[in-house]
Write a protein that holds these residues in place. Sequence first.
Motif, mmCIF file in Angstrom:
data_model
loop_
_atom_site.group_PDB
_atom_site.id
_atom_site.type_symbol
_atom_site.label_atom_id
_atom_site.label_comp_id
_atom_site.label_asym_id
_atom_site.label_seq_id
_atom_site.Cartn_x
_atom_site.Cartn_y
_atom_site.Cartn_z
ATOM 1 N N SER A 169 0.810 -1.221 0.000
ATOM 2 C CA SER A 169 0.000 0.000 0.000
ATOM 3 C C SER A 169 0.842 1.270 0.000
ATOM 4 O O SER A 169 0.429 2.294 -0.545
ATOM 5 N N GLU A 170 2.064 1.187 0.585
ATOM 6 C CA GLU A 170 2.875 2.403 0.686
ATOM 7 C C GLU A 170 3.643 2.724 -0.598
ATOM 8 O O GLU A 170 4.273 3.780 -0.709
ATOM 9 N N VAL A 171 3.602 1.829 -1.595
ATOM 10 C CA VAL A 171 4.288 2.067 -2.865
ATOM 11 C C VAL A 171 3.247 2.382 -3.922
ATOM 12 O O VAL A 171 2.396 1.547 -4.237
ATOM 13 N N THR A 172 3.311 3.602 -4.480
ATOM 14 C CA THR A 172 2.333 4.024 -5.487
ATOM 15 C C THR A 172 2.835 3.682 -6.885
ATOM 16 O O THR A 172 4.037 3.475 -7.110
ATOM 17 N N ALA A 173 1.888 3.625 -7.821
ATOM 18 C CA ALA A 173 2.250 3.345 -9.211
ATOM 19 C C ALA A 173 3.175 4.422 -9.765
ATOM 20 O O ALA A 173 4.068 4.144 -10.574
ATOM 21 N N ALA A 174 2.982 5.669 -9.301
ATOM 22 C CA ALA A 174 3.829 6.778 -9.766
ATOM 23 C C ALA A 174 5.272 6.573 -9.293
ATOM 24 O O ALA A 174 6.227 6.794 -10.059
ATOM 25 N N GLY A 181 6.829 -15.105 -2.227
ATOM 26 C CA GLY A 181 7.278 -13.949 -2.998
ATOM 27 C C GLY A 181 6.157 -13.035 -3.409
ATOM 28 O O GLY A 181 6.395 -11.933 -3.889
ATOM 29 N N GLU A 182 4.906 -13.458 -3.217
ATOM 30 C CA GLU A 182 3.795 -12.577 -3.532
ATOM 31 C C GLU A 182 3.189 -12.064 -2.240
ATOM 32 O O GLU A 182 3.644 -12.376 -1.160
ATOM 33 N N GLY A 183 2.155 -11.274 -2.348
ATOM 34 C CA GLY A 183 1.570 -10.692 -1.134
ATOM 35 C C GLY A 183 2.140 -9.311 -0.901
ATOM 36 O O GLY A 183 2.274 -8.511 -1.814
ATOM 37 N N GLN A 184 2.556 -9.016 0.329
ATOM 38 C CA GLN A 184 3.048 -7.692 0.669
ATOM 39 C C GLN A 184 4.533 -7.598 0.342
ATOM 40 O O GLN A 184 5.398 -7.779 1.176
#
Length: 515
Positions: A414-419, A481-484
């Motif tokens: 959540s803390e990493v945005t696409a931008a 390796g997936e998830g958060q």
Amino acid sequence: MHDLVTAERMQEFAAYADRHELFELFEHLVSKMLIERPSDIHQFLIENIPKPRIPSIVVVSPPASGESTICSSIAKQYGAVHIQVSALLRVAIEKQTALGVQAKPYMEKGQLVPDVIILGLVTARLQDADVLQRGYVLEGLPRTKEQAFGMQKKGILPEHIILFEIPDDTIVDYLSNLRFDPVTSKMYHLKVDPPPSNPMVEARLVSKAHDSEPIVRARLALYHRHIPGIKACFRGFIRNFKFDQGIFGNERQVLKQVLLYLGMKRESRAPRSHRVILMGLTGCGKTTIAHMLHQKYGFIHVSPKLAILSEISNRGNNAEVLRPFVDRAEEAPEDLIIELIIKRLKSSDCVDKGWILEGFPRTTAQAMELQSRGIMPNRVIWLETPAEVCLSRLTKRRFDPETGRVVHTDHLPSEVTAAELDSWIQKDRDSEGQVRARLEYEASLKSELQSFYGVRSIADAGHPSSQRVGIMHEIDSLDVGEGQGFGGATNPSANTCFELVEGMLMRSIPAQLPS
């Protein structure tokens, strides 16, 4: 100690102890001494060391789930005695034993028989000669936390506790389709085992009152109320098996899974020398799992990449030759990598603490070279992941050039945005072409390791085999390796895979399955 015994000899001693289960033997004897408190310890050891460990298995399951068939098959497989609490009660009442006389009024009124009577019956049965000689599979106990505590107080400490998890709706649906023929006393199931197409038979079929949905759901509610307490009493000893489709009609598959687990023996915290090879396709998550094992248990994490980095940081003779291969260790000169890995595995910290060798060997020839140089793993773990999943993990991961953090573009925290992701990079070795090339090269790796080390598997439950079992174990790592983000304590799926690996490492794997 290292001044007296070489690293090679230490590894041989550790391999001998693991092969003959000496650590488990010591743990077993110490626990028995704590329970029985023999007055003559020397005589106790003389009498118990030669004795083979007999099976002691408890099966816990929801009511009316069909566990009796599985328990009977397990007992037959191991030559053990199948003990049903309901049968013990019935026999005790018929024979009018002291406990049977006490239990009869409760049974007649449809009330629960007091724990003291149940535990008395079971304890007495476990002392019979046939059980002492052959072992047991116990069904119907414990049903409550109090019974679980009572078992512990009486020294009923099974080696294996199996818990079946089956959805309530699956059990209700099965029972609602059961029909009883009062003339032939045969039981039919409208879906799984339908009655003959005979109007006279169909007309006389009836449903039993105790199979009605309200009664069954009431029994299930009572079971669910008590099961958390039972789990708490035997935490660390229970193995859960989840069967969404139930046991009825799936007995063969259920038995196969249970026998596979029982062949591993129960988890043991007895000290042992862990020498583990951790393998899988590129992108399967083996680096994450190896790091987690190192963090929790202190096993020394060894890999071709780490060996190269160590050689560079120590300014070794081959540092400059290996420097270009830091991110593509699989392409480094094979003879140099083998020498570095063998040297590392024979170092004193690896001998003392155990080791996890990740990503090596990659060929039968490399495995043979390790063996010829005295490197003898006692576990080989293959993290099973489909090639297309590995491809997605690697081609869709991005690195932050400033912090080195890595994420999967389909599972952004959540803390990493696409931008923000626009400034992150994809490494060349994660391009689709390079990843596919590595996966194609590794396509036969699993079968090569299986052939060399032997895979720990079980024959079809209906046709048991005494075939020798190897040390290679397959574990599902589909979601590692997936998830958060990738890996670490914040990744629930990595934690699930780690628990499976951890549980396997805490169990001894026998040389062969019961015949």
